[in-house]
Design an enzyme around this catalytic site. Structure first.
Site, PDB file in Angstrom:
ATOM      1  N   GLY A   8       9.747   5.455  -0.156  1.00 24.62           N
ATOM      2  CA  GLY A   8       9.978   4.013  -0.335  1.00 24.62           C
ATOM      3  C   GLY A   8      10.257   3.678  -1.782  1.00 24.62           C
ATOM      4  CB  ALA A   9      11.608   5.694  -4.451  1.00 21.52           C
ATOM      5  CB  SER A  11      13.097  -2.194  -3.366  1.00 18.09           C
ATOM      6  OG  SER A  11      12.242  -2.023  -2.248  1.00 18.09           O
ATOM      7  N   GLY A  12      10.944  -2.416  -5.416  1.00 12.05           N
ATOM      8  CA  GLY A  12       9.542  -2.763  -5.661  1.00 12.05           C
ATOM      9  C   GLY A  12       8.754  -1.734  -6.454  1.00 12.05           C
ATOM     10  CG  LEU A  13       4.175   0.314  -6.472  1.00 10.07           C
ATOM     11  CD1 LEU A  13       3.745  -0.140  -7.866  1.00 10.07           C
ATOM     12  CD2 LEU A  13       2.972   0.322  -5.522  1.00 10.07           C
ATOM     13  N   GLY A  14       7.736   1.343  -5.722  1.00  9.62           N
ATOM     14  CA  GLY A  14       8.239   2.712  -5.741  1.00  9.62           C
ATOM     15  C   GLY A  14       9.308   2.923  -6.792  1.00  9.62           C
ATOM     16  CB  SER A 138      -3.421  -2.880   1.495  1.00  2.12           C
ATOM     17  OG  SER A 138      -3.663  -4.271   1.378  1.00  2.12           O
ATOM     18  CE1 TYR A 161       1.057  -3.738   4.327  1.00  5.02           C
ATOM     19  CE2 TYR A 161      -1.049  -4.835   3.931  1.00  5.02           C
ATOM     20  CZ  TYR A 161       0.018  -4.089   3.470  1.00  5.02           C
ATOM     21  OH  TYR A 161       0.050  -3.680   2.153  1.00  5.02           O
TER      22      TYR A 161
END
Length: 263
Positions: A8-9, A11-14, A138, A161
């Site tokens: 999951g790289a 976008s965002g944190l990744g 989380s 989630y």
């Protein structure tokens, strides 16, 4: 320097973590679902260091296994796995969704996929010990219903989630015990609350923190020896949901998981 796979790289944190790691001199293997976006990311990263793109839809466990095979073949020196990819709450009022295999989508991507990917890559990680597995969890955790693990009744995106992230934490603690003495550590963390990501905006939540805030904990666990079988809130040691530490709960989770992934 390490060879690090980040799921999951794109976008965002990744994405943020990938750039920080490549700038530090690590070989960074970036995973994404979209081939074009993932290859563009790898090209950007290669202007700073050594990077390679890997494409798979984590909603398909067959593709997860193929991803593991491709990574192991191309990079037998892999020594860090960051299970970062995830599906959020979904848009408000959105109904229950299914993965390619017919599993509840959040359970499939946030829990079953990292379990299957980790298992498939364990021989490589063990061969390159000391090695590290970082599970991006989380603080939102809710015990899985073993009577209805696929959440067919009374579905809620937020609960789905939180259940998937509870399962990931409980699995992390069980796996740490299994890997004790192998030189492979596994930890789980809550990176930061409501980071400014697409996942958070899709849920119609106003971001509270930045991806840079969340990256600090991931980077620390990916690059430093911080023990194993631990839960962190950012960079601070913390406690996951108490039920995640219960051996009975973990045994039932393992049995359900084996059924769902057809081990």
């Amino acid at each position: 320097m390490s060879t690090i796979l980040i799921t999951g790289a794109t976008s965002g944190l990744g994405r943020y973590v990938a750039f920080e790691l490549v700038r530090s001199g690590h070989v960074v293997l970036v995973h994404g679902r979209d081939a074009g976006r993932t290859e563009r990311l790898a090209e950007e990263l290669r202007t700073e260091g050594d990077a390679e793109a890997f494409v798979a839809d984590l909603a398909s466990l067959a593709q997860v296994r193929e991803l593991a095979g491709h990574v192991a073949d191309a990079h037998p020196e892999l020594d860090v796995l960051v299970n970062n990819a995830g599906v959020g709450f979904g848009a408000p009022g959105e109904g229950r969704e299914l993965s390619a295999d017919g599993h509840e989508l959040r359970l499939a991507v946030n829990y079953l996929a990292p379990v299957v990917l980790t298992r498939a890559l364990l021989p490589v990680l063990r061969a390159n010990a000391p090695a590290r597995i970082v599970n991006v969890g989380s603080a939102g955790q809710e015990p899985l219903s073993f009577e209805d693990p696929e959440f067919a009744r009374g579905y809620s995106g937020v609960s789905a989630y939180c259940r998937s992230k509870f399962a990931l934490a409980a699995h992390t603690f069980a796996l740490a015990e299994e890997l004790d003495g192998t030189g492979v550590s596994v930890n789980v963390l809550h990176p930061a609350t409501y980071m400014d990501t697409g996942m958070v905006r899709e849920a119609d939540v106003t971001p509270w923190s930045t991806v840079a805030d969340g990256a600090a904990g991931v980077l620390a666990l990916a690059t430093r020896d911080l023990g194993s079988g631990r839960y962190f809130d950012g960079t601070s040691p913390a406690r996951a949901h108490e039920a995640a530490y219960d051996p009975g709960v973990r045994a039932r989770l393992a049995a359900v998981t084996d059924q769902l992934v057809q081990v």
